[in-house]
Design an enzyme around this catalytic site. Sequence first.
Site, PDB file in Angstrom:
ATOM      1  CE1 TYR A   1      -5.915   4.906   4.705  1.00  0.00           C
ATOM      2  CE2 TYR A   1      -3.938   5.941   5.545  1.00  0.00           C
ATOM      3  CZ  TYR A   1      -4.546   5.077   4.671  1.00  0.00           C
ATOM      4  OH  TYR A   1      -3.794   4.384   3.755  1.00  0.00           O
TER       5      TYR A   1
ATOM      6  CG  PHE B   1      -2.026  -4.235   3.955  1.00  0.00           C
ATOM      7  CD1 PHE B   1      -2.215  -3.379   5.031  1.00  0.00           C
ATOM      8  CD2 PHE B   1      -3.076  -4.415   3.069  1.00  0.00           C
ATOM      9  CE1 PHE B   1      -3.425  -2.716   5.227  1.00  0.00           C
ATOM     10  CE2 PHE B   1      -4.295  -3.767   3.256  1.00  0.00           C
ATOM     11  CZ  PHE B   1      -4.462  -2.919   4.330  1.00  0.00           C
TER      12      PHE B   1
ATOM     13  N   GLY C   1       0.536  -8.328   5.819  1.00  0.00           N
ATOM     14  CA  GLY C   1       0.355  -9.411   4.862  1.00  0.00           C
ATOM     15  C   GLY C   1      -1.109  -9.705   4.618  1.00  0.00           C
TER      16      GLY C   1
END
Length: 301
Positions: free
Chosen positions: A69, A217, A221
């Site tokens: 990340y 998510f 989404g």
Amino acid sequence: MTSETITAAAAGTWTLGDLPVRRIGFGAMRLTGSAAFHLGTPSGRDRSIAVLRRAIELGVNHIDTAAFYFSSLRSANELISSALAPYADDLVIASKVGPFRDYEGEWGTPARPDQLRAHVEENLRQLGRDHLDLVYLRRTGQDSIAEHFGALAELREAGLVRHLGVSSVTPRHLAEAQAIAPVVSVQNQYGLDSPSAETDELLRRCGETGVAFVPFFAIAGKGGAQGPSGTDGDEVLAVARAHGVTPAQVRLAWTLRQGPHVLAIPGTGSPDHLVENVAAGALRLTDDEMARLDALHQPGE
């Protein structure tokens, strides 16, 4: 009570192995920029550190991160270490290993089993810790995860890792891992508008065996790493209006209602969004609202 005064305790708790965590946690992916990885504009360092410290003030004690990340300027693990070390005794930091990004941010070949120790040690170095509370093996297309998970089980025996999880798996992979070593958590993509009969089955099996299910998510989404698309349907908007909350809060509340073993890890680089995400743990949807939202979560819809 306002969003500013609601803490993560409102969502309840779950125990990851022997580590109690509040069911609203924090995902570090969006700390580094306006979108994950190298896809957006890097965030200001001071703002990201303030978000992390505010999360702790709001009672968050479960942070999900990974060495991969990072953006062109920011590393999530470095931000976490700078903001929160020395770490509180009750803070649980989970990381993922397997995928690999080079210094330019490009995705490289996923780790072989014999390379996973280096991935774990890189997370330890960046976070300034002598062990990791929870490490997920992120499956990267393997048909079998036995060899990779076995390598992580050896690191657990060596004391570098306290608990193990698996990510981006099917029910078959979970069973494969459980035959090797205890699995305390599964992390898969899952959300209101991300229907998958296989993932629904995995969530159910996790609940039956006392394994946490940690969706990623859940807000974004189909937007995925790019973030929410901002196109919420009429039902989501209607429920949000009825409660005076945001669509994102509705999505998180729906996610948490899928079972007491479901943990949310919404990520953000915005202090205001952080407060809203944590407050979603106090949102109680009615049975009728749940039924209307459940209808959106059907394959093919």
